[in-house]
Design a protein around this motif. Structure first.
Motif, PDB file in Angstrom:
ATOM      1  N   PRO A 233      81.851  28.058  40.969  1.00 24.17           N
ATOM      2  CA  PRO A 233      80.506  28.117  41.573  1.00 24.17           C
ATOM      3  C   PRO A 233      80.267  26.953  42.523  1.00 24.17           C
ATOM      4  O   PRO A 233      80.777  25.845  42.314  1.00 24.17           O
ATOM      5  CB  PRO A 233      79.577  28.039  40.357  1.00 24.17           C
ATOM      6  CG  PRO A 233      80.377  27.288  39.329  1.00 24.17           C
ATOM      7  CD  PRO A 233      81.797  27.738  39.529  1.00 24.17           C
ATOM      8  N   ASP A 234      79.490  27.200  43.576  1.00 22.36           N
ATOM      9  CA  ASP A 234      79.167  26.108  44.490  1.00 22.36           C
ATOM     10  C   ASP A 234      77.924  25.371  44.003  1.00 22.36           C
ATOM     11  O   ASP A 234      77.276  25.764  43.024  1.00 22.36           O
ATOM     12  CB  ASP A 234      78.989  26.624  45.922  1.00 22.36           C
ATOM     13  CG  ASP A 234      77.859  27.645  46.065  1.00 22.36           C
ATOM     14  OD1 ASP A 234      76.967  27.703  45.180  1.00 22.36           O
ATOM     15  OD2 ASP A 234      77.857  28.381  47.069  1.00 22.36           O
ATOM     16  N   THR A 235      77.578  24.308  44.705  1.00 21.54           N
ATOM     17  CA  THR A 235      76.467  23.450  44.280  1.00 21.54           C
ATOM     18  C   THR A 235      75.144  24.211  44.261  1.00 21.54           C
ATOM     19  O   THR A 235      74.331  24.035  43.337  1.00 21.54           O
ATOM     20  CB  THR A 235      76.352  22.233  45.211  1.00 21.54           C
ATOM     21  OG1 THR A 235      77.611  21.556  45.256  1.00 21.54           O
ATOM     22  CG2 THR A 235      75.287  21.266  44.720  1.00 21.54           C
ATOM     23  N   ALA A 236      74.930  25.067  45.250  1.00 22.80           N
ATOM     24  CA  ALA A 236      73.676  25.813  45.321  1.00 22.80           C
ATOM     25  C   ALA A 236      73.497  26.713  44.106  1.00 22.80           C
ATOM     26  O   ALA A 236      72.410  26.776  43.508  1.00 22.80           O
ATOM     27  CB  ALA A 236      73.646  26.648  46.609  1.00 22.80           C
ATOM     28  N   LEU A 237      74.558  27.409  43.726  1.00 22.11           N
ATOM     29  CA  LEU A 237      74.476  28.298  42.564  1.00 22.11           C
ATOM     30  C   LEU A 237      74.254  27.491  41.288  1.00 22.11           C
ATOM     31  O   LEU A 237      73.476  27.900  40.410  1.00 22.11           O
ATOM     32  CB  LEU A 237      75.750  29.132  42.448  1.00 22.11           C
ATOM     33  CG  LEU A 237      75.834  30.079  41.248  1.00 22.11           C
ATOM     34  CD1 LEU A 237      74.666  31.062  41.241  1.00 22.11           C
ATOM     35  CD2 LEU A 237      77.171  30.827  41.251  1.00 22.11           C
ATOM     36  N   ILE A 238      74.901  26.367  41.184  1.00 21.88           N
ATOM     37  CA  ILE A 238      74.753  25.527  39.991  1.00 21.88           C
ATOM     38  C   ILE A 238      73.318  25.031  39.857  1.00 21.88           C
ATOM     39  O   ILE A 238      72.699  25.141  38.784  1.00 21.88           O
ATOM     40  CB  ILE A 238      75.734  24.335  40.038  1.00 21.88           C
ATOM     41  CG1 ILE A 238      77.172  24.833  39.930  1.00 21.88           C
ATOM     42  CG2 ILE A 238      75.433  23.354  38.908  1.00 21.88           C
ATOM     43  CD1 ILE A 238      78.209  23.753  40.183  1.00 21.88           C
ATOM     44  N   THR A 239      72.774  24.482  40.930  1.00 25.22           N
ATOM     45  CA  THR A 239      71.403  23.947  40.868  1.00 25.22           C
ATOM     46  C   THR A 239      70.393  25.059  40.631  1.00 25.22           C
ATOM     47  O   THR A 239      69.415  24.869  39.890  1.00 25.22           O
ATOM     48  CB  THR A 239      71.066  23.179  42.153  1.00 25.22           C
ATOM     49  OG1 THR A 239      71.302  24.015  43.296  1.00 25.22           O
ATOM     50  CG2 THR A 239      71.901  21.921  42.272  1.00 25.22           C
ATOM     51  N   GLU A 240      70.610  26.204  41.230  1.00 29.69           N
ATOM     52  CA  GLU A 240      69.702  27.336  41.021  1.00 29.69           C
ATOM     53  C   GLU A 240      69.723  27.769  39.557  1.00 29.69           C
ATOM     54  O   GLU A 240      68.666  28.032  38.953  1.00 29.69           O
ATOM     55  CB  GLU A 240      70.135  28.507  41.914  1.00 29.69           C
ATOM     56  CG  GLU A 240      69.280  29.766  41.737  1.00 29.69           C
ATOM     57  CD  GLU A 240      69.810  30.935  42.564  1.00 29.69           C
ATOM     58  OE1 GLU A 240      69.427  32.083  42.244  1.00 29.69           O
ATOM     59  OE2 GLU A 240      70.612  30.718  43.487  1.00 29.69           O
ATOM     60  N   THR A 241      70.915  27.841  38.989  1.00 31.56           N
ATOM     61  CA  THR A 241      71.051  28.250  37.580  1.00 31.56           C
ATOM     62  C   THR A 241      70.410  27.233  36.655  1.00 31.56           C
ATOM     63  O   THR A 241      69.740  27.588  35.669  1.00 31.56           O
ATOM     64  CB  THR A 241      72.546  28.425  37.228  1.00 31.56           C
ATOM     65  OG1 THR A 241      73.145  29.353  38.134  1.00 31.56           O
ATOM     66  CG2 THR A 241      72.719  28.918  35.788  1.00 31.56           C
ATOM     67  N   ILE A 242      70.588  25.955  36.950  1.00 33.30           N
ATOM     68  CA  ILE A 242      69.983  24.902  36.132  1.00 33.30           C
ATOM     69  C   ILE A 242      68.465  24.965  36.216  1.00 33.30           C
ATOM     70  O   ILE A 242      67.768  24.832  35.189  1.00 33.30           O
ATOM     71  CB  ILE A 242      70.499  23.521  36.580  1.00 33.30           C
ATOM     72  CG1 ILE A 242      71.973  23.373  36.212  1.00 33.30           C
ATOM     73  CG2 ILE A 242      69.663  22.397  35.946  1.00 33.30           C
ATOM     74  CD1 ILE A 242      72.637  22.133  36.794  1.00 33.30           C
ATOM     75  N   THR A 243      67.935  25.171  37.404  1.00 34.84           N
ATOM     76  CA  THR A 243      66.473  25.260  37.588  1.00 34.84           C
ATOM     77  C   THR A 243      65.902  26.421  36.791  1.00 34.84           C
ATOM     78  O   THR A 243      64.863  26.282  36.114  1.00 34.84           O
ATOM     79  CB  THR A 243      66.138  25.442  39.092  1.00 34.84           C
ATOM     80  OG1 THR A 243      66.628  24.319  39.821  1.00 34.84           O
ATOM     81  CG2 THR A 243      64.630  25.536  39.281  1.00 34.84           C
ATOM     82  N   GLU A 244      66.582  27.546  36.840  1.00 36.60           N
ATOM     83  CA  GLU A 244      66.116  28.723  36.078  1.00 36.60           C
ATOM     84  C   GLU A 244      66.185  28.462  34.579  1.00 36.60           C
ATOM     85  O   GLU A 244      65.269  28.836  33.827  1.00 36.60           O
ATOM     86  CB  GLU A 244      66.954  29.933  36.441  1.00 36.60           C
ATOM     87  CG  GLU A 244      66.742  30.455  37.853  1.00 36.60           C
ATOM     88  CD  GLU A 244      67.667  31.620  38.201  1.00 36.60           C
ATOM     89  OE1 GLU A 244      68.542  31.942  37.349  1.00 36.60           O
ATOM     90  OE2 GLU A 244      67.514  32.203  39.283  1.00 36.60           O
ATOM     91  N   ALA A 245      67.264  27.810  34.138  1.00 37.26           N
ATOM     92  CA  ALA A 245      67.431  27.520  32.706  1.00 37.26           C
ATOM     93  C   ALA A 245      66.375  26.528  32.214  1.00 37.26           C
ATOM     94  O   ALA A 245      65.925  26.602  31.073  1.00 37.26           O
ATOM     95  CB  ALA A 245      68.835  26.979  32.450  1.00 37.26           C
ATOM     96  N   ALA A 246      66.002  25.606  33.094  1.00 32.86           N
ATOM     97  CA  ALA A 246      65.014  24.596  32.716  1.00 32.86           C
ATOM     98  C   ALA A 246      63.599  25.180  32.626  1.00 32.86           C
ATOM     99  O   ALA A 246      62.697  24.591  32.031  1.00 32.86           O
ATOM    100  CB  ALA A 246      65.042  23.430  33.706  1.00 32.86           C
TER     101      ALA A 246
END
Length: 248
Positions: free
Chosen positions: A234-247
């Motif tokens: 995964p790229d950085t954008a997908l990682i940060t998006e997934t983390i934001t949703e999880a949070a």
């Protein structure tokens, strides 16, 4: 020849046949049990050899006291979203991932948005010409973590990553690089040279496999492996998006 004599001869022949059959059966049993005994001896010898070799290869399992996740990783940050990174220090794609997304993950961990857990695994020992570079550096990372310098050591290893299918760095070079980030104790150097955490590196790699992961880097967010749309890293954008949703 009288009937009586003929009957006696038949009885004698029958007796001899029965005796021959009994003797043959006794020989068959002796042969069978001899074969079984030989096989058991070979099996026992093989198992003894296997466990002896295994013991020599793996050594004694020493788990770093600072390790988390059942003793398989090292944590940075205390955020509610848990991000696990499984990496091999010989893996060039891991280095690419670290260059692309490592600083973002560290920033999120520092802000306690995430708990970032690093798991050094050793799946590329075969790519270091028999020097077990992946195992040695995973073990060295454990020794660094024990002294509170995991991320610094982690970063300097990637900054000096050897080419895949090379001998990798010597223990002396690993210790030299460690000194540049403040790892100057004899305890660290002794752990690297003695392979104190070699069995631990093998254990972490076994757990990695048991969890169903096959390649590095493997990125897991709150227990779910994260991959790109094509099934890659995964790229950085997908990682940060997934983390934001999880949070939330």
């Amino acid at each position: 020849m009288s009937k009586k004599n003929r009957d006696a001869n038949r009885a004698e022949r029958a007796r001899k046949i029965v005796e021959q059959q009994r003797a043959a059966e006794r020989r068959r049993k002796v042969t069978l049990w001899t074969s079984v005994t030989v096989v058991l001896v070979l099996v026992i010898a093989g198992l003894a050899g296997y466990y002896t070799l295994n013991s020599k290869d793996k050594g004694t399992l020493v788990t770093p006291s600072v390790a988390v996740d059942d003793g398989t990783g090292f944590a940075v940050g205390t955020g509610s979203v848990v991000v696990d990174v499984y990496e091999d220090f010989m893996c060039p794609i891991c280095n690419q991932f670290e260059s692309a997304s490592g600083s973002t993950l560290k920033d999120l961990a520092t802000a306690n948005t995430i708990t970032l857990r690093y798991h050094p695994v050793a799946i590329l020992d075969g790519a270091s010409n028999g020097t077990e570079y992946s195992t040695r550096t995973a073990g060295a990372a454990a020794a660094a973590a024990q002294e509170g310098k995991f991320t610094e050591f982690h970063d300097v290893l990637y900054a000096n990553q050897p080419e895949e299918n090379s001998d990798g760095l010597t223990n002396a070079k690993i210790i030299e690089l460690a000194k540049s980030v403040g790892l100057t104790s004899d305890t660290f150097a002794d752990a690297v040279n003695a392979g104190t955490y070699k069995a631990w590196a093998t254990h972490v790699t076994d757990v990695f496999s048991d969890r169903g992961y096959t390649g590095t880097p493997t990125i897991v967010v709150n227990g779910k492996q994260l991959e790109s749309s094509s099934g890659g890293v995964p790229d950085t954008a997908l990682i940060t998006e997934t983390i934001t949703e999880a949070a939330g």
